[in-house]
Design an enzyme around this catalytic site. Structure first.
Site, PDB file in Angstrom:
ATOM      1  N   ASP A 172      -7.326  27.421  14.656  1.00 44.87           N
ATOM      2  CA  ASP A 172      -6.554  27.556  15.893  1.00 44.87           C
ATOM      3  C   ASP A 172      -5.676  28.802  15.877  1.00 44.87           C
ATOM      4  O   ASP A 172      -4.496  28.743  16.211  1.00 44.87           O
ATOM      5  CB  ASP A 172      -5.705  26.292  16.122  1.00 44.87           C
ATOM      6  CG  ASP A 172      -6.552  25.033  16.118  1.00 44.87           C
ATOM      7  OD1 ASP A 172      -7.034  24.628  15.038  1.00 44.87           O
ATOM      8  OD2 ASP A 172      -6.757  24.441  17.189  1.00 44.87           O
ATOM      9  N   ASN A 238     -12.576  23.188  21.005  1.00 42.35           N
ATOM     10  CA  ASN A 238     -12.628  22.977  22.462  1.00 42.35           C
ATOM     11  C   ASN A 238     -12.417  24.270  23.236  1.00 42.35           C
ATOM     12  O   ASN A 238     -12.933  24.423  24.342  1.00 42.35           O
ATOM     13  CB  ASN A 238     -11.604  21.921  22.891  1.00 42.35           C
ATOM     14  CG  ASN A 238     -10.209  22.229  22.413  1.00 42.35           C
ATOM     15  OD1 ASN A 238      -9.991  22.398  21.214  1.00 42.35           O
ATOM     16  ND2 ASN A 238      -9.253  22.328  23.319  1.00 42.35           N
ATOM     17  N   HIS A 323     -13.595  20.270  14.310  1.00 43.99           N
ATOM     18  CA  HIS A 323     -12.388  20.735  14.997  1.00 43.99           C
ATOM     19  C   HIS A 323     -11.367  19.614  15.216  1.00 43.99           C
ATOM     20  O   HIS A 323     -10.203  19.732  14.860  1.00 43.99           O
ATOM     21  CB  HIS A 323     -12.746  21.393  16.324  1.00 43.99           C
ATOM     22  CG  HIS A 323     -11.550  21.986  16.988  1.00 43.99           C
ATOM     23  ND1 HIS A 323     -10.808  23.002  16.396  1.00 43.99           N
ATOM     24  CD2 HIS A 323     -10.920  21.702  18.155  1.00 43.99           C
ATOM     25  CE1 HIS A 323      -9.795  23.309  17.178  1.00 43.99           C
ATOM     26  NE2 HIS A 323      -9.837  22.532  18.247  1.00 43.99           N
ATOM     27  N   HIS A 333      -3.207  15.026  20.815  1.00 43.88           N
ATOM     28  CA  HIS A 333      -4.603  14.709  20.454  1.00 43.88           C
ATOM     29  C   HIS A 333      -4.734  13.417  19.651  1.00 43.88           C
ATOM     30  O   HIS A 333      -5.725  13.214  18.946  1.00 43.88           O
ATOM     31  CB  HIS A 333      -5.257  15.870  19.691  1.00 43.88           C
ATOM     32  CG  HIS A 333      -5.127  17.177  20.395  1.00 43.88           C
ATOM     33  ND1 HIS A 333      -5.559  17.367  21.682  1.00 43.88           N
ATOM     34  CD2 HIS A 333      -4.605  18.368  19.994  1.00 43.88           C
ATOM     35  CE1 HIS A 333      -5.304  18.616  22.046  1.00 43.88           C
ATOM     36  NE2 HIS A 333      -4.731  19.244  21.037  1.00 43.88           N
ATOM     37  N   HIS A 360      -7.299  21.726  15.708  1.00 44.10           N
ATOM     38  CA  HIS A 360      -7.007  21.110  17.005  1.00 44.10           C
ATOM     39  C   HIS A 360      -5.536  20.747  17.181  1.00 44.10           C
ATOM     40  O   HIS A 360      -4.921  21.125  18.170  1.00 44.10           O
ATOM     41  CB  HIS A 360      -7.901  19.876  17.195  1.00 44.10           C
ATOM     42  CG  HIS A 360      -8.075  19.452  18.612  1.00 44.10           C
ATOM     43  ND1 HIS A 360      -8.152  20.334  19.663  1.00 44.10           N
ATOM     44  CD2 HIS A 360      -8.199  18.212  19.175  1.00 44.10           C
ATOM     45  CE1 HIS A 360      -8.313  19.664  20.796  1.00 44.10           C
ATOM     46  NE2 HIS A 360      -8.345  18.390  20.533  1.00 44.10           N
ATOM     47  N   HIS A 362      -1.876  21.457  16.449  1.00 43.12           N
ATOM     48  CA  HIS A 362      -1.252  22.710  16.009  1.00 43.12           C
ATOM     49  C   HIS A 362      -0.111  22.417  15.044  1.00 43.12           C
ATOM     50  O   HIS A 362       1.071  22.614  15.351  1.00 43.12           O
ATOM     51  CB  HIS A 362      -0.790  23.517  17.217  1.00 43.12           C
ATOM     52  CG  HIS A 362      -1.925  23.870  18.131  1.00 43.12           C
ATOM     53  ND1 HIS A 362      -1.774  24.248  19.431  1.00 43.12           N
ATOM     54  CD2 HIS A 362      -3.267  23.887  17.894  1.00 43.12           C
ATOM     55  CE1 HIS A 362      -2.957  24.485  19.974  1.00 43.12           C
ATOM     56  NE2 HIS A 362      -3.884  24.265  19.059  1.00 43.12           N
TER      57      HIS A 362
HETATM   58 FE   LIG Z   1      -8.363  22.647  19.828  1.00 45.55          FE
END
Ligand SMILES: [Fe+2]
Length: 468
Positions: A172, A238, A323, A333, A360, A362
């Site tokens: 990321d 994503n 991910h 998430h 994914h 952070h």
């Molecule tokens: Fe992501």
């Protein structure tokens, strides 16, 4: 007297409750899990300005830019060299030679372009090089005429069970000031990474109006300082999907798969979004969180064949990249990886995967070895339990992108979350031999030599009885 004895009973009861809480570790005076002590303001991460030196276009007409390499075959004797020429196709040939050789070899690649809404890409070159010598430094040159550029890479040692090898782990990343610190710390880390395991979400171009694909170009120039010299093993996130029917863009992963080629056919995969490589003593499986993964899908069928073929006496370290994490105790998430967990976790345990890296979220999080595979919907066994055949799950989506840190955590840290902290950084997986590997997490606010979290990983296949 009676009232005094009641008070006594209450005091004794409270003391007993206190002792129970201490024994079970459920109070904060005796923590059994760690949360990083660093308290950070919840601010957004800011992209570096377009005129920053990290985005500089190399001088000269049609000069190759955004140079990056990845492994080009299944065992590490191949490299795919990729780059972009902005003005005209030029040449897709790579000249290369070993450090102590006089003869320049040539490999011939191919060129492509793509369109995305109103954007047209430069000329994207991909050139596979095969049959390199193991454990050798090669120089290579791309471009023609007066605008050639030279780089170098080192091939890994031959695949084998006790081959030490060091991987960087980054996810990321984006292209902010924090992203730049992450790369600089990775470059300066005294434990030198030889290959980057990249867990998805590259440029974050889709965060900009119309998925501004010039952000893919700036990201390619920004990361060249490392990606031209050591392979990055790519995983799609994503932000690589770029599915935007409102812009007339209905082919998922178009910019990503046009720019970043991977050797998926070498592992009999039918898609660049999931594949495997062997490198030194590691067998690395890349999965796609955003492709169909249920039973009977191509990804499922491929992984069902792939896992039994992993030869742990040849490559003891079985590593999976994806991910979206399947364990996560951040608000961001939360539970997004649950469907993947339901399908695949039992295989990770059965085949004794050593470590699963994801991005994914952070932030950083490391889990204890747990599994949650006993549940059959009727038996009520739906809590993760200690499982020494399970992988260590590590979330390392903290490269530093424009969306900022995921600071909100699920209130009570689950007992199986060993360490969580919302700070930017990178990881180092330092494989020593068939039994031992050391993982460390470096956070950007510390010096580049500081390990904020670290763990010795004992190989799951060669684990001694009683070893955690
Ligand atoms: Fe992501």
């Amino acid at each position: 007297m009676r009232s005094n004895s009641r008070v006594g009973v209450v005091i004794v009861s409270l003391l007993l409750a206190w002792v129970l809480l201490v024994i079970t570790g459920e109070i904060f005076f005796f923590p059994v899990r760690k949360i990083g002590s660093f308290v950070r303001n919840d601010y957004l991460s800011v992209d570096m300005p377009i005129h920053s030196d990290v985005f500089r276009v190399p001088p000269g007409y049609n000069a190759p830019q955004q140079v990056h390499i990845t492994q080009g075959d299944h065992v590490g004797r191949g490299v795919i060299v990729s780059w972009i020429t902005p003005d005209e196709p030029g040449s897709s040939t790579v000249f290369y030679w070993p450090e102590n050789g006089d003869f320049k070899w040539q490999a011939h690649g191919f060129v492509l372009t793509y369109k995305y809404f109103t954007y047209t890409s430069g000329y994207i070159h991909h050139c596979p090089i095969h049959n390199l010598e193991f454990d050798t430094k090669y120089y290579y040159e791309v471009g023609i005429g007066n605008t050639t550029r030279q780089f170098w890479f080192e091939t890994p040692p031959p695949v084998g069970p006790d081959v030490p090898y060091t991987f960087g782990v980054i996810g990321d990343l984006g292209q902010t000031y924090n992203s730049n610190t992450t790369l600089t710390h990775y470059e300066k880390n005294p434990v030198k990474g030889q290959t980057v395991l990249y867990v998805g979400d590259l440029s974050y171009a889709d965060d900009y109006p119309f998925h501004d694909n010039t952000k893919w170009d700036t990201w390619g120039r920004f990361t060249e300082r490392i990606a031209a010299y050591q392979p990055w093993i790519w995983t799609a996130g994503n932000h690589e999907i770029d599915f935007a029917p409102q812009l007339g863009e209905t082919i998922p992963f178009k910019p990503y798969t046009s720019r970043y080629h991977v050797p998926y056919r070498a592992s009999n995969s039918t898609s660049p979004l999931w594949y495997s490589i062997k490198r030194a003593s590691a067998h690395i499986i890349v999965m796609s969180s955003y492709s169909a993964f249920g039973k009977y899908t191509p990804q499922y069928k491929w992984l069902r064949k792939e896992l039994p073929m992993v030869n742990r006496t040849e490559t003891p370290w079985l590593i999976i990249l994806m991910h979206s994490p399947i364990y996560n105790s951040y608000v961001n998430h939360y539970m997004e990886g649950e469907t993947v967990r339901v399908v695949y976790e039992k295989w990770f345990v059965e085949y004794k995967v050593d470590v699963v890296f994801a991005g994914h979220v952070h932030a950083y999080e490391r889990f204890e070895r747990v599994s949650n595979i006993a549940d059959n919907t009727l038996n009520g066994l739906h809590r993760p339990i200690n499982d020494q055949s399970a992988p260590v799950y590590i979330t390392i989506g903290d490269g530093g992108n424009v969306e900022g840190l995921a600071t909100a955590m699920i209130d009570l840290q689950p007992s199986y979350s060993a360490y969580r902290e919302a700070s930017f950084g990178h990881g180092i997986l330092d494989i020593k031999n068939r039994t031992h590997a050391h993982f460390s997490w470096n956070r950007n606010q510390d010096g580049y030599a500081v390990m904020a979290d670290s763990i010795w990983l004992h190989n799951r296949y060669f684990r001694q009885p009683g070893q955690a």
